[in-house]
Design a protein around this motif. Sequence first.
Motif, PDB file in Angstrom:
ATOM      1  N   TYR A  36      47.018  17.526  -8.867  1.00 46.42           N
ATOM      2  CA  TYR A  36      45.962  17.321  -9.854  1.00 46.42           C
ATOM      3  C   TYR A  36      44.593  17.176  -9.180  1.00 46.42           C
ATOM      4  O   TYR A  36      44.234  17.975  -8.328  1.00 46.42           O
ATOM      5  N   ASP A  37      43.831  16.148  -9.582  1.00 43.51           N
ATOM      6  CA  ASP A  37      42.470  15.975  -9.048  1.00 43.51           C
ATOM      7  C   ASP A  37      42.469  15.732  -7.544  1.00 43.51           C
ATOM      8  O   ASP A  37      41.529  16.122  -6.855  1.00 43.51           O
ATOM      9  N   ASP A  38      43.521  15.099  -7.034  1.00 43.01           N
ATOM     10  CA  ASP A  38      43.603  14.862  -5.588  1.00 43.01           C
ATOM     11  C   ASP A  38      43.675  16.190  -4.837  1.00 43.01           C
ATOM     12  O   ASP A  38      43.059  16.349  -3.784  1.00 43.01           O
ATOM     13  N   ALA A  39      44.403  17.144  -5.381  1.00 38.31           N
ATOM     14  CA  ALA A  39      44.498  18.469  -4.756  1.00 38.31           C
ATOM     15  C   ALA A  39      43.128  19.147  -4.752  1.00 38.31           C
ATOM     16  O   ALA A  39      42.726  19.748  -3.751  1.00 38.31           O
ATOM     17  N   ARG A  40      42.418  19.036  -5.851  1.00 36.41           N
ATOM     18  CA  ARG A  40      41.080  19.646  -5.930  1.00 36.41           C
ATOM     19  C   ARG A  40      40.126  18.999  -4.919  1.00 36.41           C
ATOM     20  O   ARG A  40      39.358  19.688  -4.249  1.00 36.41           O
ATOM     21  N   THR A  41      40.187  17.678  -4.811  1.00 38.32           N
ATOM     22  CA  THR A  41      39.346  16.959  -3.847  1.00 38.32           C
ATOM     23  C   THR A  41      39.672  17.393  -2.426  1.00 38.32           C
ATOM     24  O   THR A  41      38.781  17.613  -1.604  1.00 38.32           O
ATOM     25  N   THR A  43      40.926  20.237  -1.412  1.00 38.75           N
ATOM     26  CA  THR A  43      40.439  21.597  -1.194  1.00 38.75           C
ATOM     27  C   THR A  43      38.940  21.584  -0.918  1.00 38.75           C
ATOM     28  O   THR A  43      38.465  22.233   0.009  1.00 38.75           O
ATOM     29  N   ARG A  44      38.190  20.805  -1.700  1.00 35.10           N
ATOM     30  CA  ARG A  44      36.737  20.716  -1.493  1.00 35.10           C
ATOM     31  C   ARG A  44      36.398  20.076  -0.150  1.00 35.10           C
ATOM     32  O   ARG A  44      35.480  20.514   0.539  1.00 35.10           O
ATOM     33  N   THR A  45      37.129  19.040   0.228  1.00 34.25           N
ATOM     34  CA  THR A  45      36.806  18.255   1.420  1.00 34.25           C
ATOM     35  C   THR A  45      37.285  18.905   2.708  1.00 34.25           C
ATOM     36  O   THR A  45      36.589  18.870   3.721  1.00 34.25           O
ATOM     37  N   THR A  46      38.480  19.486   2.683  1.00 37.31           N
ATOM     38  CA  THR A  46      39.079  19.984   3.926  1.00 37.31           C
ATOM     39  C   THR A  46      39.221  21.497   3.979  1.00 37.31           C
ATOM     40  O   THR A  46      39.508  22.044   5.042  1.00 37.31           O
ATOM     41  N   GLY A  47      39.086  22.169   2.845  1.00 33.85           N
ATOM     42  CA  GLY A  47      39.257  23.613   2.824  1.00 33.85           C
ATOM     43  C   GLY A  47      40.708  24.062   2.747  1.00 33.85           C
ATOM     44  O   GLY A  47      40.988  25.258   2.774  1.00 33.85           O
ATOM     45  N   VAL A  48      41.642  23.109   2.637  1.00 38.03           N
ATOM     46  CA  VAL A  48      43.054  23.467   2.488  1.00 38.03           C
ATOM     47  C   VAL A  48      43.217  24.198   1.156  1.00 38.03           C
ATOM     48  O   VAL A  48      42.750  23.715   0.125  1.00 38.03           O
ATOM     49  N   PRO A  49      43.853  25.368   1.158  1.00 31.74           N
ATOM     50  CA  PRO A  49      43.978  26.122  -0.088  1.00 31.74           C
ATOM     51  C   PRO A  49      44.902  25.439  -1.084  1.00 31.74           C
ATOM     52  O   PRO A  49      45.881  24.790  -0.708  1.00 31.74           O
ATOM     53  N   SER A  50      44.572  25.577  -2.345  1.00 34.82           N
ATOM     54  CA  SER A  50      45.413  25.016  -3.395  1.00 34.82           C
ATOM     55  C   SER A  50      46.280  26.116  -4.005  1.00 34.82           C
ATOM     56  O   SER A  50      46.024  27.302  -3.818  1.00 34.82           O
ATOM     57  N   PHE A  51      47.288  25.692  -4.712  1.00 36.01           N
ATOM     58  CA  PHE A  51      48.177  26.608  -5.448  1.00 36.01           C
ATOM     59  C   PHE A  51      48.670  25.865  -6.672  1.00 36.01           C
ATOM     60  O   PHE A  51      48.386  24.679  -6.848  1.00 36.01           O
ATOM     61  N   ASN A  52      49.376  26.541  -7.540  1.00 36.45           N
ATOM     62  CA  ASN A  52      49.914  25.909  -8.739  1.00 36.45           C
ATOM     63  C   ASN A  52      51.422  25.783  -8.638  1.00 36.45           C
ATOM     64  O   ASN A  52      52.097  26.713  -8.215  1.00 36.45           O
ATOM     65  N   ILE A  53      51.929  24.618  -9.036  1.00 36.15           N
ATOM     66  CA  ILE A  53      53.364  24.366  -9.054  1.00 36.15           C
ATOM     67  C   ILE A  53      53.868  24.559 -10.479  1.00 36.15           C
ATOM     68  O   ILE A  53      53.261  24.040 -11.417  1.00 36.15           O
ATOM     69  N   THR A  54      54.949  25.254 -10.628  1.00 35.80           N
ATOM     70  CA  THR A  54      55.678  25.438 -11.883  1.00 35.80           C
ATOM     71  C   THR A  54      54.876  26.189 -12.934  1.00 35.80           C
ATOM     72  O   THR A  54      53.693  26.483 -12.761  1.00 35.80           O
ATOM     73  N   ALA A  55      55.550  26.447 -14.019  1.00 39.39           N
ATOM     74  CA  ALA A  55      54.915  27.144 -15.144  1.00 39.39           C
ATOM     75  C   ALA A  55      53.825  26.282 -15.776  1.00 39.39           C
ATOM     76  O   ALA A  55      52.934  26.795 -16.450  1.00 39.39           O
ATOM     77  N   ALA A  56      53.896  24.971 -15.553  1.00 42.62           N
ATOM     78  CA  ALA A  56      52.878  24.062 -16.095  1.00 42.62           C
ATOM     79  C   ALA A  56      51.562  24.184 -15.335  1.00 42.62           C
ATOM     80  O   ALA A  56      50.565  23.605 -15.722  1.00 42.62           O
TER      81      ALA A  56
END
Length: 100
Positions: A36-41, A43-56
């Motif tokens: 959720y928001d922690d993943a977005r933070t 990505t912004r802070t460290t540049g680690v790429p995000s992805f989506n888990i599950t159909a949700a």
Amino acid sequence: MKKESLIEQCYKRMKERHGTDALVFFHVDESYEAYYDDARTLTRTTGVPSFNITAARIPAVRIPEADMEACRNRLLDAGYTVCVSDVRGASGRHMMRMDE
């Protein structure tokens, strides 16, 4: 329980315990995941790429175990509070579960 429900429940519980400003990581298999928001933070802070888990489509990032200490230190240096959930089952495997 479906994976998305488990992730949401565990995430919310950890945020209640450690505060909404804390970045929460869960030790899952051989890596650490944030959602959720922690993943977005992250990505912004460290540049680690995000992805989506599950159909949700739960936003997530995955940090390999070998990189976690450096990632945590970078987040702490940036002023974030970091919380790591390292729950293990009877088999010794990391797992996400609620213990109350």
